[in-house]
Write a protein that holds these residues in place. Structure first.
Motif, PDB file in Angstrom:
ATOM      1  N   GLU A  58       0.824  -1.212   0.000  1.00  0.00           N
ATOM      2  CA  GLU A  58       0.000   0.000   0.000  1.00  0.00           C
ATOM      3  C   GLU A  58       0.853   1.255   0.000  1.00  0.00           C
ATOM      4  O   GLU A  58       0.569   2.219  -0.723  1.00  0.00           O
ATOM      5  CB  GLU A  58      -0.932  -0.004   1.220  1.00  0.00           C
ATOM      6  N   SER A  59       1.893   1.277   0.799  1.00  0.00           N
ATOM      7  CA  SER A  59       2.779   2.443   0.865  1.00  0.00           C
ATOM      8  C   SER A  59       4.128   2.004   1.388  1.00  0.00           C
ATOM      9  O   SER A  59       4.252   0.924   1.977  1.00  0.00           O
ATOM     10  CB  SER A  59       2.198   3.542   1.773  1.00  0.00           C
ATOM     11  N   GLY A  60       5.132   2.835   1.188  1.00  0.00           N
ATOM     12  CA  GLY A  60       6.462   2.508   1.660  1.00  0.00           C
ATOM     13  C   GLY A  60       7.285   3.764   1.877  1.00  0.00           C
ATOM     14  O   GLY A  60       6.948   4.850   1.371  1.00  0.00           O
ATOM     15  N   ARG A  61       8.371   3.607   2.578  1.00  0.00           N
ATOM     16  CA  ARG A  61       9.279   4.748   2.777  1.00  0.00           C
ATOM     17  C   ARG A  61      10.672   4.216   3.030  1.00  0.00           C
ATOM     18  O   ARG A  61      10.858   3.084   3.504  1.00  0.00           O
ATOM     19  CB  ARG A  61       8.823   5.612   3.943  1.00  0.00           C
ATOM     20  N   THR A  62      11.593   5.018   2.723  1.00  0.00           N
ATOM     21  CA  THR A  62      12.994   4.711   3.004  1.00  0.00           C
ATOM     22  C   THR A  62      13.683   6.008   3.404  1.00  0.00           C
ATOM     23  O   THR A  62      13.620   7.015   2.692  1.00  0.00           O
ATOM     24  CB  THR A  62      13.699   4.068   1.797  1.00  0.00           C
ATOM     25  N   TRP A  63      14.324   6.040   4.564  1.00  0.00           N
ATOM     26  CA  TRP A  63      15.021   7.243   5.038  1.00  0.00           C
ATOM     27  C   TRP A  63      16.529   7.058   5.008  1.00  0.00           C
ATOM     28  O   TRP A  63      17.260   8.018   5.231  1.00  0.00           O
ATOM     29  CB  TRP A  63      14.586   7.578   6.477  1.00  0.00           C
ATOM     30  N   TRP A  64      16.969   5.882   4.702  1.00  0.00           N
ATOM     31  CA  TRP A  64      18.396   5.631   4.680  1.00  0.00           C
ATOM     32  C   TRP A  64      18.672   4.554   3.630  1.00  0.00           C
ATOM     33  O   TRP A  64      17.909   3.609   3.483  1.00  0.00           O
ATOM     34  CB  TRP A  64      18.890   5.194   6.041  1.00  0.00           C
ATOM     35  N   ALA A  71       4.097  -0.874   4.132  1.00  0.00           N
ATOM     36  CA  ALA A  71       2.830  -1.125   4.822  1.00  0.00           C
ATOM     37  C   ALA A  71       1.879  -1.832   3.860  1.00  0.00           C
ATOM     38  O   ALA A  71       1.890  -1.581   2.655  1.00  0.00           O
ATOM     39  CB  ALA A  71       2.215   0.190   5.301  1.00  0.00           C
ATOM     40  N   GLY A  72       1.049  -2.746   4.433  1.00  0.00           N
ATOM     41  CA  GLY A  72       0.060  -3.451   3.620  1.00  0.00           C
ATOM     42  C   GLY A  72       0.694  -4.306   2.539  1.00  0.00           C
ATOM     43  O   GLY A  72       0.325  -4.212   1.364  1.00  0.00           O
ATOM     44  N   VAL A  73       1.601  -5.175   2.938  1.00  0.00           N
ATOM     45  CA  VAL A  73       2.367  -5.969   1.974  1.00  0.00           C
ATOM     46  C   VAL A  73       1.632  -7.277   1.651  1.00  0.00           C
ATOM     47  O   VAL A  73       1.092  -7.949   2.537  1.00  0.00           O
ATOM     48  CB  VAL A  73       3.768  -6.291   2.524  1.00  0.00           C
ATOM     49  N   GLU A  74       1.622  -7.633   0.362  1.00  0.00           N
ATOM     50  CA  GLU A  74       1.056  -8.904  -0.090  1.00  0.00           C
ATOM     51  C   GLU A  74       2.008  -9.534  -1.096  1.00  0.00           C
ATOM     52  O   GLU A  74       2.412  -8.889  -2.061  1.00  0.00           O
ATOM     53  CB  GLU A  74      -0.316  -8.716  -0.726  1.00  0.00           C
ATOM     54  N   LEU A  75       2.374 -10.784  -0.869  1.00  0.00           N
ATOM     55  CA  LEU A  75       3.222 -11.538  -1.786  1.00  0.00           C
ATOM     56  C   LEU A  75       2.500 -12.826  -2.176  1.00  0.00           C
ATOM     57  O   LEU A  75       1.795 -13.428  -1.359  1.00  0.00           O
ATOM     58  CB  LEU A  75       4.567 -11.905  -1.145  1.00  0.00           C
ATOM     59  N   ALA A  83       0.739 -23.219  -4.978  1.00  0.00           N
ATOM     60  CA  ALA A  83       0.523 -21.770  -5.002  1.00  0.00           C
ATOM     61  C   ALA A  83       0.582 -21.268  -3.561  1.00  0.00           C
ATOM     62  O   ALA A  83      -0.021 -21.862  -2.661  1.00  0.00           O
ATOM     63  CB  ALA A  83      -0.831 -21.444  -5.627  1.00  0.00           C
ATOM     64  N   TRP A  84       1.302 -20.174  -3.343  1.00  0.00           N
ATOM     65  CA  TRP A  84       1.478 -19.671  -1.983  1.00  0.00           C
ATOM     66  C   TRP A  84       1.194 -18.174  -1.953  1.00  0.00           C
ATOM     67  O   TRP A  84       1.225 -17.484  -2.983  1.00  0.00           O
ATOM     68  CB  TRP A  84       2.898 -19.939  -1.486  1.00  0.00           C
ATOM     69  N   GLN A  85       0.933 -17.666  -0.761  1.00  0.00           N
ATOM     70  CA  GLN A  85       0.760 -16.229  -0.573  1.00  0.00           C
ATOM     71  C   GLN A  85       1.041 -15.877   0.880  1.00  0.00           C
ATOM     72  O   GLN A  85       0.973 -16.728   1.765  1.00  0.00           O
ATOM     73  CB  GLN A  85      -0.649 -15.780  -0.958  1.00  0.00           C
ATOM     74  N   ALA A  86       1.369 -14.601   1.115  1.00  0.00           N
ATOM     75  CA  ALA A  86       1.641 -14.088   2.463  1.00  0.00           C
ATOM     76  C   ALA A  86       1.240 -12.622   2.518  1.00  0.00           C
ATOM     77  O   ALA A  86       1.369 -11.899   1.516  1.00  0.00           O
ATOM     78  CB  ALA A  86       3.106 -14.259   2.828  1.00  0.00           C
ATOM     79  N   GLN A  87       0.771 -12.232   3.667  1.00  0.00           N
ATOM     80  CA  GLN A  87       0.397 -10.833   3.880  1.00  0.00           C
ATOM     81  C   GLN A  87       0.953 -10.381   5.222  1.00  0.00           C
ATOM     82  O   GLN A  87       1.050 -11.166   6.168  1.00  0.00           O
ATOM     83  CB  GLN A  87      -1.128 -10.664   3.872  1.00  0.00           C
ATOM     84  N   ALA A  88       1.298  -9.081   5.295  1.00  0.00           N
ATOM     85  CA  ALA A  88       1.798  -8.494   6.537  1.00  0.00           C
ATOM     86  C   ALA A  88       1.344  -7.052   6.610  1.00  0.00           C
ATOM     87  O   ALA A  88       1.306  -6.337   5.585  1.00  0.00           O
ATOM     88  CB  ALA A  88       3.315  -8.581   6.609  1.00  0.00           C
TER      89      ALA A  88
END
Length: 726
Positions: A58-64, A71-75, A83-88
């Motif tokens: 859904e969104s991401g950031r990197t400061w370094w 955020a809202g990750v789906e693989l 077939a596999w999937q994961a969410q965090a």
């Protein structure tokens, strides 16, 4: 007053330029990195093979540089049929930048929050591309989460408070893969299958690793040969419902119930590790093939040292359908990954219990020497068996209260529901000797060629088998015996195809059949007795209509298997309460005869052929006289022989097809003498008779319906006539 120069102005110019460049590069990284993570550019770059791998967020950031937060990750992805999937909810990690120059994506740490995921099998297989050199290396040193909430594989779902640490390595383009030492832990664990609890309130711990290997070295289930694992499990389990349909299909599903499971299992490259243990108890409900409800409790225990020790118990219950006490040791601790039947030769121990089989055909396999005997049908089994190297051993006992038994004996099919008691004894050389005692409560007999038309019905047929020698050898040593008494034969005419047609047949009446027969491995009679008894039976004997009680007792001893020929010495025929009509219409009643075949040969192929020496006792000679002429055609004194009392008769008898021959017949007592020979074929009748009473004698020459009487020198005439049998 002069102003003090700033700190920056006191820095060397090259350093100021370096700082400005660093700030610019950092600002560029911030802009580029966050644009990559928050625009479609990032996902499209990663998801170039969406059928094999996709990643969305859904969104991401990197400061370094190298540190990313999503955020809202789906693989999701697919490898072959999995077939596999994961969410965090959130993923944070660090990417090692320098290894990128060596085509290696190395992520030392990843931390995920609120993780769910799993895998399932799909119908369409996704084949991997052919291996190629130069693939990127993926190295995830540590993927960790202390908030794993949900995991599944197929219909099994695991929920609870979970944490996990996983590390793996994979080289793309068909290179090697490895799962580094990893672990997972769940508390308040709940496992369900299609919404029904399998385990609840559990604690689950797992440790696992897979050694580095290429696909061609270990594909599919063979990856377990590269696997090290340990699983600890404690929790309350559900019950199991087992339903068997009328066709024998078995359906198993979890149902609410209270059981317990405790496990500490180690696995190393295809084998359970010493010290592994399992204890599991559960209620078992459902219905058997007959529709009867079951209510049992199953307990399983497993322990591993250098071997695998397996124990299973089902305590007998009044409303149960199963009881079991099994204690088996499996040689070695290897786990068969493909051929589970290979466990059987490794098993030794004992099994005691009662259970129901959808098919009892396997019982026939205990007697391969007797292919004429078939045992089948669904039924209960009560067993106390010893197992050595996967085979039933001496001392085993099996009881089957009801099994469908079929025995083909000399062209006859005996069928019935039997109770069978089987025991396995040890022979003199340690060989296994199966023995069976079976009783058919009700049975019927039909021709093998017409099995649906039974002609004998009876009760309590007893069948015994002793198969001395190895199960697969020495078939000639099989000893079998069939015994039955007074089986009903509703119509004795069923035996007419075996008789010589015109001259010996049943015209009606019911009877009884008894037998005591010893059989060989081919189901052929070796020796024994058969008894046919009829009451008020209508018969035709040598063209004369008769009625009476008949009792035929055959003593059989095989002489020629190919011809179905038997020695029948000692067989007897009795006729009692007989009445018959003489050719002129005169009737007699209350007649009787008893015949013993001292020397007899019998060929039971259709029609029966028989021959031998007979000794007969009869009430009088009326029947013999009637074979040659009507009463009124004899001299008047001849029928005085009838009133002269009981006669002893001996002679030779032979019949084959429709030919019946009586030769060298001698009937006498202390008052008269009668000699005869007679040949009957179809409607043709040929023979000679000599009768003597006191000083009177007569000879009768018979040719079909023509009779010639010899009143002078009758004995000389008779002695000059040729014998009919050589």
């Amino acid at each position: 007053m002069e102003r003090t120069p700033s700190f920056a102005r006191r820095l060397p110019s090259w350093l100021r330029r370096a700082l400005v460049a660093a700030v610019a590069l950092y600002a560029l990284y911030l802009i580029a990195g966050n644009l990559f993570l928050n625009t479609p550019w990032g996902e499209s770059t990663i998801n170039r093979k969406p059928d094999r791998f996709q990643m969305h967020w859904e969104s991401g950031r990197t400061w370094w540089p190298g540190r990313v937060s999503l955020a809202g990750v789906e693989l999701k992805g697919q490898a072959r049929r999995i077939a596999w999937q994961a969410q965090a909810a959130r993923v944070e990690g660090r990417i090692a930048l320098w290894p990128l120059l060596r085509r290696r994506l190395q992520i030392p740490t990843i931390h995920a929050q609120e993780v769910i995921g799993g895998a399932r099998r799909v119908d369409k297989e996704l084949l991997p591309p052919p291996p190629r050199e130069g693939g990127w290396e993926l190295l995830f040193d540590r993927i960790a989460s202390d908030s794993v909430r949900h995991a599944y594989f197929g219909a099994l779902v695991l929920e609870g408070q979970g944490s996990a640490e996983v590390g793996f390595y994979k080289q793309l383009r068909g290179g090697p893969m490895e799962v580094m030492p990893s672990k997972a832990h769940f508390r308040d664990a709940r496992i369900t299958r299609e919404g029904t609890d399998v385990m609840r309130d559990g604690v689950l711990q797992a440790e696992f690793a897979i050694a580095r290997h290429r696909r061609e070295e270990a594909a599919g289930v063979d990856k377990l040969l590269k696997t090290e694992a340990r699983i600890r499990l404690d929790g309350a389990t559900s019950g199991v419902d087992v339903h068997v349909d009328p066709q024998g299909g078995v359906a198993v599903k979890p149902v609410p119930g209270t059981g317990e499971a405790h496990a500490d299992l180690g696995f190393s490259q295809g084998a359970l590790t010493p010290g592994s243990r399992l204890q599991w108890s559960m209620p078992v409900t459902g219905h058997d093939i007959a529709g009867a409800a079951r209510n049992d409790a199953l307990g399983l225990a497993l322990a591993v040292d250098q071997d695998i020790v397996l124990k299973a118990t089902v305590p007998p219950r009044a409303d149960g359908r199963l009881s079991l006490d099994a204690d088996l040791r499996l040689r070695g601790n290897q786990v068969p990954l493909r051929d589970f039947q290979s466990l059987l030769p490794r098993a030794s121990g004992h099994v005691v219990g009662d259970w129901r089989f959808t098919s009892l055909r396997w019982l026939s396999g205990l007697f391969p020497q007797a292919p004429w005997l078939k045992l089948d049908g669904a039924g209960d089994v009560s067993a106390d068996v010893q197992v050595v190297d996967g085979k039933l051993a001496a001392g085993s006992r099996i009881t089957v209260p009801g099994v469908e038994a079929v025995a083909d004996v000399m062209g006859n099919r005996i069928r019935g529901q039997a109770r069978a008691d089987i025991r396995l004894d040890a022979g003199p050389k340690g060989e296994l000797v199966p023995r069976m005692e079976a009783v058919m409560g009700e049975f019927h007999v039909a021709a093998v060629k017409a099995p649906d038309k039974p002609y004998v019905q009876g009760r309590n047929l007893r069948l015994s088998l002793n198969a001395d020698g190895e199960l697969t050898e020495l078939t000639q040593n099989l000893k079998a015996r069939v015994v039955f008494d007074n089986a009903s034969v509703p119509d004795l005419r069923v035996y007419n195809p075996f008789l010589p047609r015109e001259h010996m047949r049943f015209d009606g009446g019911a009877g009884f059949l008894s037998g005591d027969l010893s059989l060989d491995a081919a189901g052929e009679v070796g020796h024994g007795t058969l008894r046919i008894a009829g009451r008020g039976t209508r018969m035709v004997l040598a063209g004369i209509q008769a009625r009476g009680d008949v009792d035929l007792d055959l003593k059989l001893r095989r002489a020629d298997l190919k011809r179905h020929a038997f020695v029948a010495d000692g067989s007897t025929v009795q006729l009692r309460n007989a009445s018959f009509s003489e050719p002129g219409g005169e009737s007699r009643s209350g007649w009787w005869a008893r015949a013993r075949l001292d020397r007899a040969r019998l060929d039971v192929d259709r029609p029966i052929s028989a021959g031998g020496q007979a000794d007969v006792s009869m009430k009088d000679v009326a029947f013999l006289l009637a074979l040659f002429s009507r009463k009124k055609e004899y001299p008047a004194w001849v029928y005085a022989l009838v009133d002269a009392g009981q006669a002893q008769v001996n002679g030779h008898v032979q019949w084959q097809d429709d030919v019946l021959v009586l030769d060298r017949v001698q009937a006498h007592n202390d008052r008269f003498e009668l000699l005869a020979r007679l040949r009957l074929q179809g409607r043709q009748r040929q023979g000679d008779l000599y009768a003597k009473w006191r000083a009177l004698s007569v000879g009768v020459e018979l040719q079909d319906d023509q009779r010639k009487f010899h009143l002078v020198r009758a004995r000389q005439w008779y002695d000059g006539r040729p014998d009919l049998l050589k």
